[in-house]
Enzyme design. Structure first.
Site, PDB file in Angstrom:
ATOM      1  N   ARG A  40      30.667  65.955  36.705  1.00  0.00           N
ATOM      2  CA  ARG A  40      31.252  65.352  35.508  1.00  0.00           C
ATOM      3  C   ARG A  40      31.161  66.324  34.329  1.00  0.00           C
ATOM      4  O   ARG A  40      32.098  66.448  33.529  1.00  0.00           O
ATOM      5  CB  ARG A  40      30.541  64.032  35.187  1.00  0.00           C
ATOM      6  N   ASP A  47      38.040  61.441  43.466  1.00  0.00           N
ATOM      7  CA  ASP A  47      36.677  61.205  43.950  1.00  0.00           C
ATOM      8  C   ASP A  47      36.644  59.918  44.773  1.00  0.00           C
ATOM      9  O   ASP A  47      36.085  58.910  44.354  1.00  0.00           O
ATOM     10  CB  ASP A  47      35.713  61.116  42.758  1.00  0.00           C
ATOM     11  N   CYS A  83      32.412  62.644  49.738  1.00  0.00           N
ATOM     12  CA  CYS A  83      31.015  62.226  49.888  1.00  0.00           C
ATOM     13  C   CYS A  83      30.689  61.870  51.333  1.00  0.00           C
ATOM     14  O   CYS A  83      29.776  61.095  51.602  1.00  0.00           O
ATOM     15  CB  CYS A  83      30.702  61.051  48.966  1.00  0.00           C
TER      16      CYS A  83
END
Length: 406
Positions: free
Chosen positions: A219, A311, A351
């Site tokens: 971020r 994401d 992820c």
């Protein structure tokens, strides 16, 4: 929940024994050659080698494919409250540097990677969330609480259960996801700081433990790339990347997510930071819906963005889902490129531990090539300080930052 620490003598097949000797924290059911009795959740499994010498000790879970989670390997040690406190102390010391960055929300214990397999502890200011991924931890929660009381002194501790643990204890009225282990339940999301920005986290019902703490460094990188830019944050959840982009000087930010409550939290996170000139000046809007449906509509309307952040949630929760995951990543990458300006910056994350960093980068490069776009990788990142990697399966997070041309 005082632990009745019965010992369970175990011998392994050669391949499993070699894995434990090599430092792997998991023993699968099929790796066990012999055990003295059936065993109960939380029994301490003492692993002996082929010459009946002590090899390791771990937590036993008779219902999990991961039958033993290894706590210690090498010379024999006594596993008691002091041992657990010692492990938590080492994990806390590793994170001490974060306080210098105006950060009060971070991971205190990262499971296997901090030598406490199946246990995650996240801190949000004066609140702590303990999440367990195996019922084997239930008898030791008092020891964990003792360690947190000595080292962290939180006002409250919330217990979160993985889906598997939740199913295993669903008939136990004394155990439920979101119950309080210490203090009173929060009446609203708790506030915490990350690199000087304020965010809220729903500790009782939020995804994971309430916030995706592992993307903190990424971020911050998006913030550095956002000055004077328009930003599309896809799978925005509660708007972490969006708020950072705004502080970095983005003139407009769109947070896109399928969850209405998450997007409402994103708007509240913007309000929490309105005292920052960049956040106050940025035009923030939300787009509620499925990214695979909304982005094509944006493309067809001619909307383009200087920075696109992708994401997504893990597309591969098991090995059997890898091929479908690869297809999902390829599809969302292509859609992201369709609405990325020329030139533009693509930020793509994964992820899933089952998709390696090299394979993911190749997916990004292939998507750009198929879209007829040039791609210059600026940086490829992995795990932040509070999410260390201690074994191969522990490496799940990867993120590619790239300049993209026509």
């Amino acid at each position: 929940m005082s632990p009745d620490r019965k010992r369970l003598a175990v011998h392994l097949y050669p391949a499993a024994e070699r894995a434990v000797k090599g430092g792997h924290p998991w023993v699968y059911a099929e790796g066990i050659k012999q055990q003295r009795h059936p065993g109960r959740p939380g029994d301490l499994a003492v692993i002996f080698d082929q010459k009946d010498r002590f090899l390791a000790i771990g937590l036993f879970d008779p219902a999990s494919p991961i039958r033993i989670r290894v706590l210690h390997c090498g010379e024999p040690e006594t596993i008691d409250r002091d041992w657990f406190i010692g492990r938590i102390r080492v994990a806390c010391e590793l994170r001490q540097a974060l306080s210098a960055f105006d950060t009060t929300g971070f991971r205190l214990v990262h499971g296997e990677n901090d030598g406490l397999p199946g246990l995650v502890v996240d801190r949000y200011g004066d609140s702590v969330v303990v999440k367990i991924y195996t019922v084997a931890w239930l008898p030791y929660l008092d020891d964990v609480l003792a360690g947190l009381g000595v080292l962290v002194r939180p006002d409250r501790v919330v217990l979160r259960l993985s889906r598997a643990v939740g199913r295993a204890v669903e008939d136990d009225p004394g155990l439920q996801d979101g119950q309080m282990l210490l203090g009173e339940a929060p009446s609203e999301p708790v506030k915490f700081q990350e690199n000087g920005l304020w965010f809220e986290a729903d500790l009782l019902r939020g995804q994971k433990t309430g916030f995706f703490l592992d993307q903190r460094d990424n971020r911050a990188r998006v913030e550095e790339l956002s000055a004077g830019k328009s930003v599309l944050n896809v799978f925005a959840y509660t708007g972490g990347f969006s708020v950072y982009a705004a502080r970095g000087g983005a003139h407009s930010v769109i947070s896109l997510d399928a969850s209405g409550p998450a997007l409402a939290a994103a708007e509240r996170n913007f309000q929490l930071n309105r005292s920052n000139a960049g956040v106050a000046a940025a035009h923030h809007t939300i787009a509620h819906g499925d990214a695979f449906e909304l982005i094509p509509k944006m493309r067809d309307r001619g909307e383009r963005f200087d920075v696109v952040v992708l994401d997504p949630p893990s597309f591969a929760k098991s090995q059997s889902e890898v091929q479908r995951a690869l297809s999902g990543y390829a599809r969302i990458l292509r859609l992201g490129l369709d609405v990325l300006s020329d030139p533009g910056v693509l930020v793509a994350a994964s992820c899933s531990s089952r998709i390696t960093a090299d394979r993911f980068r190749a997916l990004v490069e292939d998507a750009a090539a198929k879209a007829g776009r040039t791609l210059d990788v600026l940086q490829q990142t992995g795990h932040p300080l509070d999410h260390p990697i201690g074994f191969p399966e522990g490496a799940y997070l990867k993120c590619v930052f790239a300049d993209v041309g026509g």
